[in-house]
Design a protein around this motif. Structure first.
Motif, PDB file in Angstrom:
ATOM      1  N   LEU A  91      96.574  40.351  59.056  1.00  0.00           N
ATOM      2  CA  LEU A  91      97.303  39.357  58.628  1.00  0.00           C
ATOM      3  C   LEU A  91      97.295  38.242  59.655  1.00  0.00           C
ATOM      4  CD1 LEU A  91     100.364  38.138  57.841  1.00  0.00           C
ATOM      5  CD2 LEU A  91     101.592  39.369  59.584  1.00  0.00           C
ATOM      6  N   LEU A  92      96.652  38.883  60.802  1.00  0.00           N
ATOM      7  CA  LEU A  92      96.396  37.954  61.812  1.00  0.00           C
ATOM      8  C   LEU A  92      95.332  37.500  61.907  1.00  0.00           C
ATOM      9  CD1 LEU A  92      97.555  38.733  65.534  1.00  0.00           C
ATOM     10  CD2 LEU A  92      98.930  37.688  64.302  1.00  0.00           C
ATOM     11  N   PHE A  93      94.040  37.917  61.430  1.00  0.00           N
ATOM     12  CA  PHE A  93      93.055  37.251  61.188  1.00  0.00           C
ATOM     13  C   PHE A  93      92.878  36.336  59.976  1.00  0.00           C
ATOM     14  CE2 PHE A  93      89.133  37.813  58.365  1.00  0.00           C
ATOM     15  CZ  PHE A  93      87.714  37.007  58.728  1.00  0.00           C
ATOM     16  N   VAL A  94      93.881  36.332  59.038  1.00  0.00           N
ATOM     17  CA  VAL A  94      93.593  35.392  57.278  1.00  0.00           C
ATOM     18  C   VAL A  94      95.034  34.577  57.866  1.00  0.00           C
ATOM     19  CG1 VAL A  94      95.597  35.134  55.524  1.00  0.00           C
ATOM     20  CG2 VAL A  94      94.429  37.611  55.365  1.00  0.00           C
ATOM     21  N   LEU A  95      95.660  34.289  59.101  1.00  0.00           N
ATOM     22  CA  LEU A  95      95.846  33.230  59.939  1.00  0.00           C
ATOM     23  C   LEU A  95      94.975  31.839  60.651  1.00  0.00           C
ATOM     24  CD1 LEU A  95      99.257  34.437  60.797  1.00  0.00           C
ATOM     25  CD2 LEU A  95      98.770  33.058  58.716  1.00  0.00           C
ATOM     26  N   THR A  96      94.196  32.799  60.564  1.00  0.00           N
ATOM     27  CA  THR A  96      92.520  31.565  60.868  1.00  0.00           C
ATOM     28  C   THR A  96      91.701  31.167  60.399  1.00  0.00           C
ATOM     29  OG1 THR A  96      90.625  33.526  61.224  1.00  0.00           O
ATOM     30  CG2 THR A  96      92.641  33.631  63.536  1.00  0.00           C
ATOM     31  N   GLU A  97      92.067  31.576  58.786  1.00  0.00           N
ATOM     32  CA  GLU A  97      91.368  30.579  58.141  1.00  0.00           C
ATOM     33  C   GLU A  97      89.838  31.045  57.504  1.00  0.00           C
ATOM     34  OE1 GLU A  97      93.362  27.237  56.301  1.00  0.00           O
ATOM     35  OE2 GLU A  97      94.427  26.920  58.420  1.00  0.00           O
ATOM     36  N   PRO A  98      90.204  32.263  57.377  1.00  0.00           N
ATOM     37  CA  PRO A  98      88.928  32.389  57.388  1.00  0.00           C
ATOM     38  C   PRO A  98      88.137  32.083  55.878  1.00  0.00           C
ATOM     39  CG  PRO A  98      89.427  34.145  56.878  1.00  0.00           C
ATOM     40  CD  PRO A  98      90.651  33.647  57.427  1.00  0.00           C
ATOM     41  N   SER A  99      87.072  31.753  55.164  1.00  0.00           N
ATOM     42  CA  SER A  99      86.576  32.248  53.971  1.00  0.00           C
ATOM     43  C   SER A  99      86.941  33.285  52.379  1.00  0.00           C
ATOM     44  CB  SER A  99      85.348  32.289  53.446  1.00  0.00           C
ATOM     45  OG  SER A  99      84.645  32.798  53.692  1.00  0.00           O
ATOM     46  N   LEU A 100      87.144  32.517  51.299  1.00  0.00           N
ATOM     47  CA  LEU A 100      87.499  34.140  50.471  1.00  0.00           C
ATOM     48  C   LEU A 100      87.171  35.179  50.418  1.00  0.00           C
ATOM     49  CD1 LEU A 100      89.643  34.998  48.610  1.00  0.00           C
ATOM     50  CD2 LEU A 100      88.666  33.574  46.961  1.00  0.00           C
ATOM     51  N   LEU A 101      85.840  34.965  50.532  1.00  0.00           N
ATOM     52  CA  LEU A 101      84.401  35.758  50.490  1.00  0.00           C
ATOM     53  C   LEU A 101      84.544  36.652  51.598  1.00  0.00           C
ATOM     54  CD1 LEU A 101      82.132  37.221  49.041  1.00  0.00           C
ATOM     55  CD2 LEU A 101      80.158  35.427  50.746  1.00  0.00           C
ATOM     56  N   VAL A 102      84.220  35.793  52.922  1.00  0.00           N
ATOM     57  CA  VAL A 102      84.055  36.942  54.509  1.00  0.00           C
ATOM     58  C   VAL A 102      86.391  37.366  54.173  1.00  0.00           C
ATOM     59  CG1 VAL A 102      84.644  37.055  56.413  1.00  0.00           C
ATOM     60  CG2 VAL A 102      83.225  35.250  55.694  1.00  0.00           C
ATOM     61  N   ALA A 103      86.858  37.149  53.837  1.00  0.00           N
ATOM     62  CA  ALA A 103      88.097  37.996  53.861  1.00  0.00           C
ATOM     63  C   ALA A 103      87.641  39.549  53.387  1.00  0.00           C
ATOM     64  CB  ALA A 103      89.026  37.341  53.489  1.00  0.00           C
ATOM     65  N   ARG A 104      87.265  38.876  52.074  1.00  0.00           N
ATOM     66  CA  ARG A 104      87.053  40.362  51.126  1.00  0.00           C
ATOM     67  C   ARG A 104      86.649  40.922  51.254  1.00  0.00           C
ATOM     68  NH1 ARG A 104      87.239  36.869  45.403  1.00  0.00           N
ATOM     69  NH2 ARG A 104      89.674  36.196  44.777  1.00  0.00           N
ATOM     70  N   LEU A 105      85.243  40.549  51.806  1.00  0.00           N
ATOM     71  CA  LEU A 105      84.619  42.286  52.645  1.00  0.00           C
ATOM     72  C   LEU A 105      84.865  42.719  53.124  1.00  0.00           C
ATOM     73  CD1 LEU A 105      80.523  39.765  52.681  1.00  0.00           C
ATOM     74  CD2 LEU A 105      81.605  41.733  51.064  1.00  0.00           C
ATOM     75  N   LEU A 106      85.503  42.049  54.098  1.00  0.00           N
ATOM     76  CA  LEU A 106      85.781  42.958  55.260  1.00  0.00           C
ATOM     77  C   LEU A 106      87.351  43.381  54.830  1.00  0.00           C
ATOM     78  CD1 LEU A 106      85.644  40.458  58.277  1.00  0.00           C
ATOM     79  CD2 LEU A 106      84.144  42.155  57.956  1.00  0.00           C
ATOM     80  N   LEU A 107      88.340  42.889  54.672  1.00  0.00           N
ATOM     81  CA  LEU A 107      89.573  43.524  54.205  1.00  0.00           C
ATOM     82  C   LEU A 107      89.559  44.467  52.642  1.00  0.00           C
ATOM     83  CD1 LEU A 107      91.708  40.679  54.305  1.00  0.00           C
ATOM     84  CD2 LEU A 107      91.948  42.282  55.975  1.00  0.00           C
ATOM     85  N   TYR A 108      88.577  44.099  51.774  1.00  0.00           N
ATOM     86  CA  TYR A 108      88.828  45.525  51.093  1.00  0.00           C
ATOM     87  C   TYR A 108      87.348  46.801  51.510  1.00  0.00           C
ATOM     88  CZ  TYR A 108      91.249  43.196  47.467  1.00  0.00           C
ATOM     89  OH  TYR A 108      92.219  42.139  47.599  1.00  0.00           O
ATOM     90  N   GLY A 109      86.332  45.976  52.847  1.00  0.00           N
ATOM     91  CA  GLY A 109      85.675  46.783  52.657  1.00  0.00           C
ATOM     92  C   GLY A 109      86.455  47.539  53.556  1.00  0.00           C
ATOM     93  N   TYR A 110      87.482  47.806  54.195  1.00  0.00           N
ATOM     94  CA  TYR A 110      88.424  48.018  55.384  1.00  0.00           C
ATOM     95  C   TYR A 110      88.665  49.018  54.723  1.00  0.00           C
ATOM     96  CZ  TYR A 110      91.485  49.597  58.952  1.00  0.00           C
ATOM     97  OH  TYR A 110      91.956  51.112  59.936  1.00  0.00           O
ATOM     98  N   VAL A 111      88.854  48.690  53.221  1.00  0.00           N
ATOM     99  CA  VAL A 111      90.375  49.729  52.334  1.00  0.00           C
ATOM    100  C   VAL A 111      88.935  50.882  52.004  1.00  0.00           C
ATOM    101  CG1 VAL A 111      91.165  49.917  50.215  1.00  0.00           C
ATOM    102  CG2 VAL A 111      92.437  47.784  52.054  1.00  0.00           C
ATOM    103  N   VAL A 112      87.503  50.027  51.847  1.00  0.00           N
ATOM    104  CA  VAL A 112      86.900  51.603  51.047  1.00  0.00           C
ATOM    105  C   VAL A 112      86.609  52.594  51.959  1.00  0.00           C
ATOM    106  CG1 VAL A 112      84.695  51.493  49.874  1.00  0.00           C
ATOM    107  CG2 VAL A 112      86.494  49.664  49.415  1.00  0.00           C
ATOM    108  N   SER A 113      86.606  52.102  53.443  1.00  0.00           N
ATOM    109  CA  SER A 113      85.971  53.157  54.428  1.00  0.00           C
ATOM    110  C   SER A 113      86.562  53.788  54.359  1.00  0.00           C
ATOM    111  CB  SER A 113      85.324  52.259  55.361  1.00  0.00           C
ATOM    112  OG  SER A 113      86.744  51.430  56.779  1.00  0.00           O
ATOM    113  N   ARG A 114      88.162  53.510  54.658  1.00  0.00           N
ATOM    114  CA  ARG A 114      89.166  54.945  55.229  1.00  0.00           C
ATOM    115  C   ARG A 114      89.395  55.185  53.692  1.00  0.00           C
ATOM    116  NH1 ARG A 114      90.168  55.946  59.628  1.00  0.00           N
ATOM    117  NH2 ARG A 114      92.058  56.879  59.072  1.00  0.00           N
ATOM    118  N   LEU A 115      89.547  55.122  52.576  1.00  0.00           N
ATOM    119  CA  LEU A 115      89.392  55.998  51.940  1.00  0.00           C
ATOM    120  C   LEU A 115      87.877  57.459  51.420  1.00  0.00           C
ATOM    121  CD1 LEU A 115      90.234  53.662  48.569  1.00  0.00           C
ATOM    122  CD2 LEU A 115      92.262  55.099  50.173  1.00  0.00           C
ATOM    123  N   LEU A 116      87.380  56.676  52.000  1.00  0.00           N
ATOM    124  CA  LEU A 116      85.910  57.464  52.202  1.00  0.00           C
ATOM    125  C   LEU A 116      86.391  58.340  52.998  1.00  0.00           C
ATOM    126  CD1 LEU A 116      82.940  54.738  51.031  1.00  0.00           C
ATOM    127  CD2 LEU A 116      84.207  57.318  49.273  1.00  0.00           C
TER     128      LEU A 116
END
Lengths: 155, 155, 155
Positions: A91-116
């Motif tokens: 949430l705090l990271f999103v408030l620093t206004e990252p690019s959409l691409l970076v946000a998707r890579l990191l946030l969805y990457g985290y989700v995938v890593s946890r599901l694996l």
């Protein structure tokens, strides 16, 4: 523009990642319940071996640790050590206004890593495989947190 | 309008529910302290049986698990498995702009379910009663999270 | 003005305190890993004594609790009982628009109390010293939460 608005695609990305992780965490509680009912054991409180509707044939052995239940409890503890911090850091990271691409890579990457990580832990794969998935998620979390800290210190 | 403003009654509802839950969680730590002092035991670290002002007559038995202390620890662990996820899910749910009535029912309903869960666990009621209160809270949490996820996917 | 903006010094204070606490929490996981590798033990899952690249000479004793690993696990559990609630309480407190001085005293005071708590626990100081640092942090958390609750009830 309002950053915490679902019209903001970066925030929507966070909300999708966060809600999936919350549902994942809550599922561990339900999976523990399912396994305790399958095994009719793995309970923890002395009152759990009283005769009730859900436990018609109580037995003191029901309070012994049960391997199949303990596995889910360990997975859940690992979630507790990681997910609450991801939820806030994201949430705090999103408030620093990252690019959409970076946000998707990191946030969805985290989700995938946890599901694996869950899949590897649940099916008792080697420690090395489980550790690899955990490491990926942890590094993403550390990266997001450090970038947010640097952004805050820059003001 | 600023959604994260206490003038927004939906957000104020969340803040009231969230702060009560945080105080509830923190109380478990203090309750553990109270019980450890009453029982003069239930400690966990080897250094806790050194002679100090708070422990003038140390004894190795103080490191044995104590039933009255362990009960509070189990209640606290249950909080850790639930409350952090409620705190984030509730905040994100509020950002989807639910009606005030729905927000109050879900958020205050969750608080009530957790307080009843505590009362049932603390007084060692049957597992079935405790499980019922836990289930109500967990279903509210799942419902809020799913509605938030659907709202985010809809953009 | 947007309260959740890093240009707002009160919010920036919160972000700095929150990210330091998240990094602290994540470090406990890595410290557990380091100690498990140093001790070649303190593992928890039966599959962890399979022969792998990271564990070339497995031994059933590796599943026994290891004092040096268990210490970090206890510190981490203490974090889980405290930090997630601080992260949310701090954010909500910031939304009540406290003065910058009060925000800095409470938020940075909390961070310092937790770092001192870690130092005391890590080096096995007396229970009394550890408890003192924990108490300072816990009282700050309770104070912020109560002030936020009162603010929300006032609307």
């Amino acid at each position: 523009m309002d950053k915490l608005n679902l019209h903001n695609p970066v925030f929507a990305t966070y909300v999708i990642a966060a809600t999936i992780m919350i549902l994942k965490a809550v599922s561990m509680s339900w999976l523990t319940v399912v396994r305790m009912m399958q095994e009719k054991g793995g309970f923890r409180s002395p009152e759990d071996i009283r005769k009730t509707l859900l436990n018609p044939e109580p037995d003191p052995n029901q309070l012994e640790p049960n391997q199949r239940v303990e596995r889910i409890r360990r997975i859940q503890l690992n979630d507790l050590e990681n997910l609450p911090f991801f939820l806030v850091a994201g949430l705090l990271f999103v408030l620093t206004e990252p690019s959409l691409l970076v946000a998707r890579l990191l946030l969805y990457g985290y989700v995938v890593s946890r599901l694996l990580h869950f899949a590897a832990y649940f099916t008792a794969q080697t420690h090395d495989m489980r550790a690899t998935f955990w490491t990926v998620g942890s590094l993403i979390l550390i990266f997001m947190t450090c970038r947010t800290l640097v952004a805050a210190l820059g003001y």
